[in-house]
Design an enzyme around this catalytic site. Structure first.
Site, PDB file in Angstrom:
ATOM      1  N   THR A 165       8.598 -38.407  76.090  1.00 57.49           N
ATOM      2  CA  THR A 165       8.101 -38.277  77.463  1.00 57.49           C
ATOM      3  C   THR A 165       8.004 -36.803  77.837  1.00 57.49           C
ATOM      4  O   THR A 165       7.039 -36.365  78.466  1.00 57.49           O
ATOM      5  CB  THR A 165       9.043 -39.001  78.433  1.00 57.49           C
ATOM      6  OG1 THR A 165       9.306 -40.307  77.934  1.00 57.49           O
ATOM      7  CG2 THR A 165       8.461 -39.079  79.828  1.00 57.49           C
ATOM      8  N   CYS A 210      23.288 -38.016  76.734  1.00 59.77           N
ATOM      9  CA  CYS A 210      22.571 -37.207  75.737  1.00 59.77           C
ATOM     10  C   CYS A 210      23.527 -36.304  74.973  1.00 59.77           C
ATOM     11  O   CYS A 210      23.164 -35.732  73.966  1.00 59.77           O
ATOM     12  CB  CYS A 210      21.514 -36.376  76.419  1.00 59.77           C
ATOM     13  SG  CYS A 210      22.202 -35.378  77.715  1.00 59.77           S
ATOM     14  N   GLU A 246      14.939 -31.315  79.739  1.00 59.99           N
ATOM     15  CA  GLU A 246      16.235 -31.673  79.150  1.00 59.99           C
ATOM     16  C   GLU A 246      16.010 -32.998  78.433  1.00 59.99           C
ATOM     17  O   GLU A 246      15.828 -34.026  79.084  1.00 59.99           O
ATOM     18  CB  GLU A 246      17.277 -31.872  80.260  1.00 59.99           C
ATOM     19  CG  GLU A 246      17.696 -30.593  80.927  1.00 59.99           C
ATOM     20  CD  GLU A 246      18.346 -29.653  79.927  1.00 59.99           C
ATOM     21  OE1 GLU A 246      18.192 -28.440  80.083  1.00 59.99           O
ATOM     22  OE2 GLU A 246      18.975 -30.147  78.985  1.00 59.99           O
ATOM     23  N   THR A 273      12.540 -37.342  74.599  1.00 57.78           N
ATOM     24  CA  THR A 273      11.782 -36.238  73.983  1.00 57.78           C
ATOM     25  C   THR A 273      10.289 -36.536  73.992  1.00 57.78           C
ATOM     26  O   THR A 273       9.476 -35.670  74.313  1.00 57.78           O
ATOM     27  CB  THR A 273      12.298 -36.004  72.553  1.00 57.78           C
ATOM     28  OG1 THR A 273      13.613 -35.442  72.658  1.00 57.78           O
ATOM     29  CG2 THR A 273      11.409 -35.070  71.765  1.00 57.78           C
ATOM     30  N   ASN A 313      20.522 -42.800  82.794  1.00 62.67           N
ATOM     31  CA  ASN A 313      21.869 -42.895  82.227  1.00 62.67           C
ATOM     32  C   ASN A 313      22.961 -42.409  83.151  1.00 62.67           C
ATOM     33  O   ASN A 313      24.034 -42.992  83.235  1.00 62.67           O
ATOM     34  CB  ASN A 313      21.916 -42.172  80.882  1.00 62.67           C
ATOM     35  CG  ASN A 313      21.615 -40.686  81.022  1.00 62.67           C
ATOM     36  OD1 ASN A 313      20.756 -40.299  81.801  1.00 62.67           O
ATOM     37  ND2 ASN A 313      22.353 -39.873  80.290  1.00 62.67           N
ATOM     38  N   GLU A 344      19.555 -25.477  82.478  1.00 62.12           N
ATOM     39  CA  GLU A 344      19.940 -25.783  83.857  1.00 62.12           C
ATOM     40  C   GLU A 344      21.309 -25.156  84.097  1.00 62.12           C
ATOM     41  O   GLU A 344      21.889 -24.564  83.181  1.00 62.12           O
ATOM     42  CB  GLU A 344      20.001 -27.308  84.043  1.00 62.12           C
ATOM     43  CG  GLU A 344      18.629 -27.967  83.863  1.00 62.12           C
ATOM     44  CD  GLU A 344      18.661 -29.461  84.155  1.00 62.12           C
ATOM     45  OE1 GLU A 344      19.450 -30.187  83.507  1.00 62.12           O
ATOM     46  OE2 GLU A 344      17.902 -29.908  85.036  1.00 62.12           O
ATOM     47  N   GLY A 377      14.961 -36.636  80.255  1.00 61.15           N
ATOM     48  CA  GLY A 377      14.626 -37.962  79.727  1.00 61.15           C
ATOM     49  C   GLY A 377      14.324 -37.861  78.253  1.00 61.15           C
ATOM     50  O   GLY A 377      14.824 -36.963  77.560  1.00 61.15           O
TER      51      GLY A 377
HETATM   52  O1  TXE Z   1      13.624 -41.805  79.570  1.00 61.97           O
HETATM   53  P1  TXE Z   1      12.133 -41.661  79.973  1.00 61.97           P
HETATM   54  P2  TXE Z   1      14.484 -43.099  79.691  1.00 61.97           P
HETATM   55  C1  TXE Z   1      16.444 -40.397  76.067  1.00 61.97           C
HETATM   56  C2  TXE Z   1      17.049 -41.537  75.296  1.00 61.97           C
HETATM   57  C3  TXE Z   1      16.438 -42.731  75.933  1.00 61.97           C
HETATM   58  C4  TXE Z   1      15.039 -42.204  76.129  1.00 61.97           C
HETATM   59  C5  TXE Z   1      14.307 -43.010  77.157  1.00 61.97           C
HETATM   60  O2  TXE Z   1      16.591 -41.442  73.965  1.00 61.97           O
HETATM   61  O3  TXE Z   1      16.399 -43.850  75.080  1.00 61.97           O
HETATM   62  O4  TXE Z   1      15.218 -40.860  76.598  1.00 61.97           O
HETATM   63  O5  TXE Z   1      15.156 -43.036  78.306  1.00 61.97           O
HETATM   64  C6  TXE Z   1       9.987 -40.833  84.008  1.00 61.97           C
HETATM   65  N1  TXE Z   1       5.301 -38.776  83.527  1.00 61.97           N
HETATM   66  N2  TXE Z   1      17.252 -39.964  77.188  1.00 61.97           N
HETATM   67  O6  TXE Z   1      13.699 -44.369  79.707  1.00 61.97           O
HETATM   68  O7  TXE Z   1      11.281 -42.817  79.624  1.00 61.97           O
HETATM   69  C7  TXE Z   1      10.730 -42.134  84.093  1.00 61.97           C
HETATM   70  O8  TXE Z   1      10.189 -42.951  85.115  1.00 61.97           O
HETATM   71  C8  TXE Z   1       6.289 -38.519  84.417  1.00 61.97           C
HETATM   72  C9  TXE Z   1      17.918 -38.698  77.094  1.00 61.97           C
HETATM   73  O9  TXE Z   1      15.351 -42.796  80.859  1.00 61.97           O
HETATM   74  O10 TXE Z   1      11.784 -40.354  79.412  1.00 61.97           O
HETATM   75  C10 TXE Z   1      12.134 -41.666  84.399  1.00 61.97           C
HETATM   76  O11 TXE Z   1      12.261 -41.367  85.767  1.00 61.97           O
HETATM   77  N3  TXE Z   1       7.478 -39.154  84.426  1.00 61.97           N
HETATM   78  C11 TXE Z   1      18.140 -38.141  78.469  1.00 61.97           C
HETATM   79  C12 TXE Z   1      12.247 -40.385  83.578  1.00 61.97           C
HETATM   80  O12 TXE Z   1      10.911 -39.972  83.345  1.00 61.97           O
HETATM   81  C13 TXE Z   1       7.694 -40.078  83.470  1.00 61.97           C
HETATM   82  C14 TXE Z   1      18.809 -39.135  79.365  1.00 61.97           C
HETATM   83  C15 TXE Z   1      12.919 -40.591  82.237  1.00 61.97           C
HETATM   84  O13 TXE Z   1      12.216 -41.625  81.574  1.00 61.97           O
HETATM   85  C16 TXE Z   1       6.727 -40.413  82.502  1.00 61.97           C
HETATM   86  C17 TXE Z   1      18.064 -40.360  79.380  1.00 61.97           C
HETATM   87  C18 TXE Z   1       5.491 -39.711  82.568  1.00 61.97           C
HETATM   88  N4  TXE Z   1       4.519 -39.949  81.709  1.00 61.97           N
HETATM   89  C19 TXE Z   1      17.292 -40.742  78.303  1.00 61.97           C
HETATM   90  N5  TXE Z   1       7.253 -41.381  81.690  1.00 61.97           N
HETATM   91  C20 TXE Z   1      19.030 -36.913  78.506  1.00 61.97           C
HETATM   92  N6  TXE Z   1      18.622 -35.829  77.847  1.00 61.97           N
HETATM   93  O14 TXE Z   1      20.028 -36.936  79.205  1.00 61.97           O
HETATM   94  C21 TXE Z   1       8.491 -41.632  82.143  1.00 61.97           C
HETATM   95  N7  TXE Z   1       8.765 -40.867  83.214  1.00 61.97           N
END
Ligand code: TXE
Length: 487
Positions: free
Chosen positions: A237, A289, A255, A235, A157, A468, A233
């Site tokens: 994940t 977020c 986060e 929750t 994002n 952070e 990323g």
């Molecule tokens: O997050 P992902 P995404 C939330 C929001 C969004 C959801 C998914 O709800 O719809 O998260 O977003 C890596 N082991 N936020 O797709 O899938 C992945 O490659 C290690 C809130 O961005 O969690 C990416 O680099 N790494 C958030 C990163 O994790 C893994 C902002 C995030 O991916 C992995 C963005 C694994 N098993 C999304 N699976 C905020 N708090 O700001 C994925 N990744």
């Protein structure tokens, strides 16, 4: 436009100070949200690439960690200056990769990445450790040394903004880093590699690996020599990463998602609240977020707010990112657009009424395949329905009236999340009272997204673990050791 693989730009990993292709030589399509077309390919890295990066980091650690804070600080200042010098190029790359308006990437994303590096380059110069004297017995002194090799994994994002927010403190504290940007928005992390050489960053100190979460990300989390993981990323994940990392006793900073309440009392400064609420609802296509996606309005001004807000939302210009008039660009991916549309459908099934938006936007070619959605306002939902409990992470807000402080706090605190909250009232005693009782890590009173990088940043409940920012980040990326000396 059919895909001609040969002409597509192939991004590369940045390992041991060199750009290199993925060992398995496989790639993932990188889509341009504005047009829905594949415009580059990114390494589909796997365990072998991560192994190479860890070896490079291991070799670099003794040199990097034994540098003085001043030496590391100077290199990080040069990284900050290197990004600043190429701000337009980075902003275009960010906007093209994420779909956000070019104006937003230019004004917010890239300047913040510049600040992140500069902030921690200077913070490390003032980072001290403690000593505790025990009269007549002796004294303690605490050292805070770098952990070693750490993993930084970031989302799509705010790509470079959040990528650098993790990396800068990790490097400043003397760690070597294996960093993975989201496979959805890899481009500015790729460009960062070019800046490192010029800044004089020793090879192997910062290694940038591209690829999927399940392959490259998982390999970083699982590698026994990666001693800490800083993740932003989803929750789900975050929970998955914690399951892997916890039994390996890795330090974890998570986060995660949010479902933030925007609480508007009838004694607020209406005009200031309204203009800020437009931003807290829809900035970055609602993909932050910290966006206030649940708007609670005290009954005395509910209709007044609803009508004024909807009138403004109807006028938001949804267009391609390069259009200087664009207030809302494309959502980040087709899958994410589908996810957000599915929540709009769910909201109607749960009895919600759409007051504005709710449908995709069809732009003329070459943007006709882009991922555009009208900003959406929904009322009439119960605070406990799924639409009001689950993170949508798109330009969708719900309006809910409330009578009393007690009632709105009950609704605000009813979700599994606890990241941020905004409170609008001119009665500051009430503001402090509500701020004290709301379950969140970050509260803005009569404002939104005012950020002081020294402050602790993070949430409670399912919004994350740890904080952070400022000293919190430097503490996370160092190990404290207390030594007692008998006098
Ligand atoms: O997050 P992902 P995404 C939330 C929001 C969004 C959801 C998914 O709800 O719809 O998260 O977003 C890596 N082991 N936020 O797709 O899938 C992945 O490659 C290690 C809130 O961005 O969690 C990416 O680099 N790494 C958030 C990163 O994790 C893994 C902002 C995030 O991916 C992995 C963005 C694994 N098993 C999304 N699976 C905020 N708090 O700001 C994925 N990744």
């Amino acid at each position: 436009m059919e895909r001609i693989e040969e002409v597509l730009e192939k991004l590369q990993n940045y390992i041991n100070g060199q750009f290199c292709p993925p060992i398995a030589n496989s790639y993932i399509d990188n889509f341009e949200p504005a047009t829905g077309q594949v415009y580059s390919l990114i390494p589909d890295s796997d365990e072998q690439d991560v192994l190479q990066a860890v070896e490079a980091a291991e070799k670099a650690f003794p040199v990097w960690s034994s540098m003085t804070n001043e030496e590391r600080s100077q290199i990080l200042v040069r990284v900050s200056e290197g990004i600043q010098k190429r701000l337009d190029e980075f902003a275009h790359a960010e906007s093209r990769d994420n779909g956000k308006p070019l104006s937003l990437a230019t004004k917010v994303d890239i300047p913040r990445a510049v600040s992140n590096f500069h902030f921690f380059a200077t913070a490390i110069l003032h980072y001290a450790s403690e000593s505790h004297r025990m009269e007549g017995m002796g004294f303690n002194y605490t050292t805070r040394k770098p952990i070693g090799i750490v993993g930084c994994i970031s989302p799509w994002n705010l790509p470079l903004y959040l990528f650098s927010w993790k990396i800068a403190p990790a490097l400043a504290a003397g760690n070597c880093v294996i960093a993975k940007p989201s496979e959805v928005t890899p481009y500015t992390a790729y460009l960062l590699g070019q800046v490192l050489d010029e800044a004089g960053m020793p090879p192997g100190v910062l290694n940038i690996i591209h690829g999927s979460g399940m392959k490259a990300g998982d390999a970083i989390v699982k590698h026994p020599k990666v001693k800490a993981i800083s993740f932003t990323g989803g929750t789900k994940t975050g929970a998955y990463i914690a399951q892997t990392a916890a039994p390996m006793f890795k330090k974890l900073s998570l986060e995660l998602g949010g479902k933030n309440p925007n609480i508007i009392f009838d004694d607020c400064d209406f005009d200031s609240m309204l203009s800020t609420t437009m931003l807290s609802s829809f900035a970055n296509q609602g993909q932050i977020c910290l966006c206030g996606s649940r708007i609670f309005i005290q009954t005395g001004i509910y209709e007044k707010f609803r009508d004024a807000f909807v009138q403004k939302v109807d006028r938001i210009k949804v267009s391609h990112p390069d259009d200087p008039e664009t207030k809302m660009g494309a959502l980040v991916s087709k899958e994410h657009l589908q996810k957000v549309l599915s929540y709009i459908e769910l909201a109607q099934e749960e009895g919600g009424k759409i007051l504005s938006g709710g449908t995709p936007v069809q732009l003329p070619a070459p943007y006709d395949q882009g991922y555009y959605l009208r900003p959406t306002v929904i009322e009439g939902l119960d605070f406990q329905c799924r639409t009001n409990q689950e993170e949508i992470f798109g330009p969708v807000v719900t309006l809910t009236p409330f009578e009393s402080e007690e009632e709105v706090l009950k609704m605000a605190n009813s979700t599994q999340y606890g990241l941020s909250c905004t409170i609008w009232t001119e009665n500051l005693k009430k503001a402090h009272r509500v701020a004290d009782q709301v379950e969140a890590g970050i509260v803005w009173i009569n404002s939104w997204l005012v950020r002081d990088l020294r402050t602790p940043f993070g949430g409670v409940k399912a919004s994350g673990v740890g904080r952070e920012g400022g000293w919190e980040a430097l503490r996370f990326f160092t190990e404290a050791k207390n030594i007692f000396v008998k006098s």
